[in-house]
Design an enzyme around this catalytic site. Sequence first.
Site, short mmCIF file in Angstrom:
data_model
loop_
_atom_site.label_atom_id
_atom_site.label_comp_id
_atom_site.label_asym_id
_atom_site.label_seq_id
_atom_site.Cartn_x
_atom_site.Cartn_y
_atom_site.Cartn_z
N CYS A 120 0.89 -1.16 0.00
CA CYS A 120 0.00 0.00 0.00
C CYS A 120 0.92 1.20 0.00
O CYS A 120 1.55 1.49 1.01
CB CYS A 120 -0.93 0.05 1.21
SG CYS A 120 -1.86 1.61 1.24
N CYS A 123 -0.53 4.19 2.52
CA CYS A 123 -0.55 4.00 3.97
C CYS A 123 -0.32 2.53 4.30
O CYS A 123 0.81 2.04 4.17
CB CYS A 123 -1.82 4.54 4.59
SG CYS A 123 -3.34 4.13 3.72
N SER A 124 -1.36 1.82 4.68
CA SER A 124 -1.13 0.43 5.09
C SER A 124 -2.35 -0.44 4.83
O SER A 124 -2.62 -1.36 5.58
CB SER A 124 -0.77 0.40 6.58
OG SER A 124 -1.81 1.02 7.32
N CYS A 125 -3.10 -0.16 3.76
CA CYS A 125 -4.29 -0.94 3.45
C CYS A 125 -3.92 -2.42 3.32
O CYS A 125 -2.93 -2.76 2.67
CB CYS A 125 -4.93 -0.43 2.15
SG CYS A 125 -5.54 1.25 2.33
#
Length: 213
Positions: A120, A123-125
Amino acid sequence: MTPPITSAETGHDHDHDHDHSHQKLPSDPALRVKSLESLLVEKGLVDAAALDAVVEAYEHRIGPRNGARVIARAWTDPAYRQRLLTDATAAIAALGFSGSQGEHMVAVENTSQVHNLVVCTLCSCYPFPVLGLPPVWYKSPAYRARAVIDPRGVLRELGLEIADEVEIRVWDSTAEIRYLVVPERPAGTEHLSEEELAARVTRDSMIGVARVA
Ligand code: FE
C-alpha cells in the site's frame, strides 16, 4: 467541538479506521497509540499483557490462518481456485471470512512466469479478514516506496530471489481493493491434506514476499 477532518480535506481516500479528530494527541500514529495505551493501563482500564495477547493473536494466529485456509482450498479444489480468481470476495466469504477491510478482495496467482507482490504505497491498506494485522515492515515508508520502484531488490533483501525471466507484478492496495497472493503450491506436496497444506502457508507468502516452503 472540532469536526473531524474529512478525507476530502486531507486528499486521503483510504477510509479505514483513521480518526482525524484527536488533534491534541501526537501526530505520529505509533506515539498516539502508545499514549492511549499508557493512559488506559495507568487508569487500570486495560491490562498491557491482555493487549499484547490480542495483537499477537491477530498478527500471527487468527488473521493469516484464515488466508492459509483459502489458499489450501484453492490448491486442492480447482473449481474453488477458479472462483477465487474470478470473484475473490465471494469465494473468501464462502469459507466464512468477510467484513471490514475485506469487502473488495482480488486474488492474484503466482506461477512459474509471474510473481505478485502487494503493497500500500499511501498508507497500510491490508486485507484484515484473511491476513489479520499488517506487519510493521509493511507499514514502513521504505517498503511502501521501494516495493514499487525496485521490487526485485526489495524481495532479494527479504530473502526471496526472483529469477530475471519471471515478471514481478506489484499491486497497490487501496481503500477500495485489497489483494491476496495465491502462492505456488510447493512440489512434492501431493500427499498432504488440505489442513496440512494450510499449516504450511505463511502470512508473508500471501503478501508475496516469501515462497511456501
Ligand atoms: Fe492504505
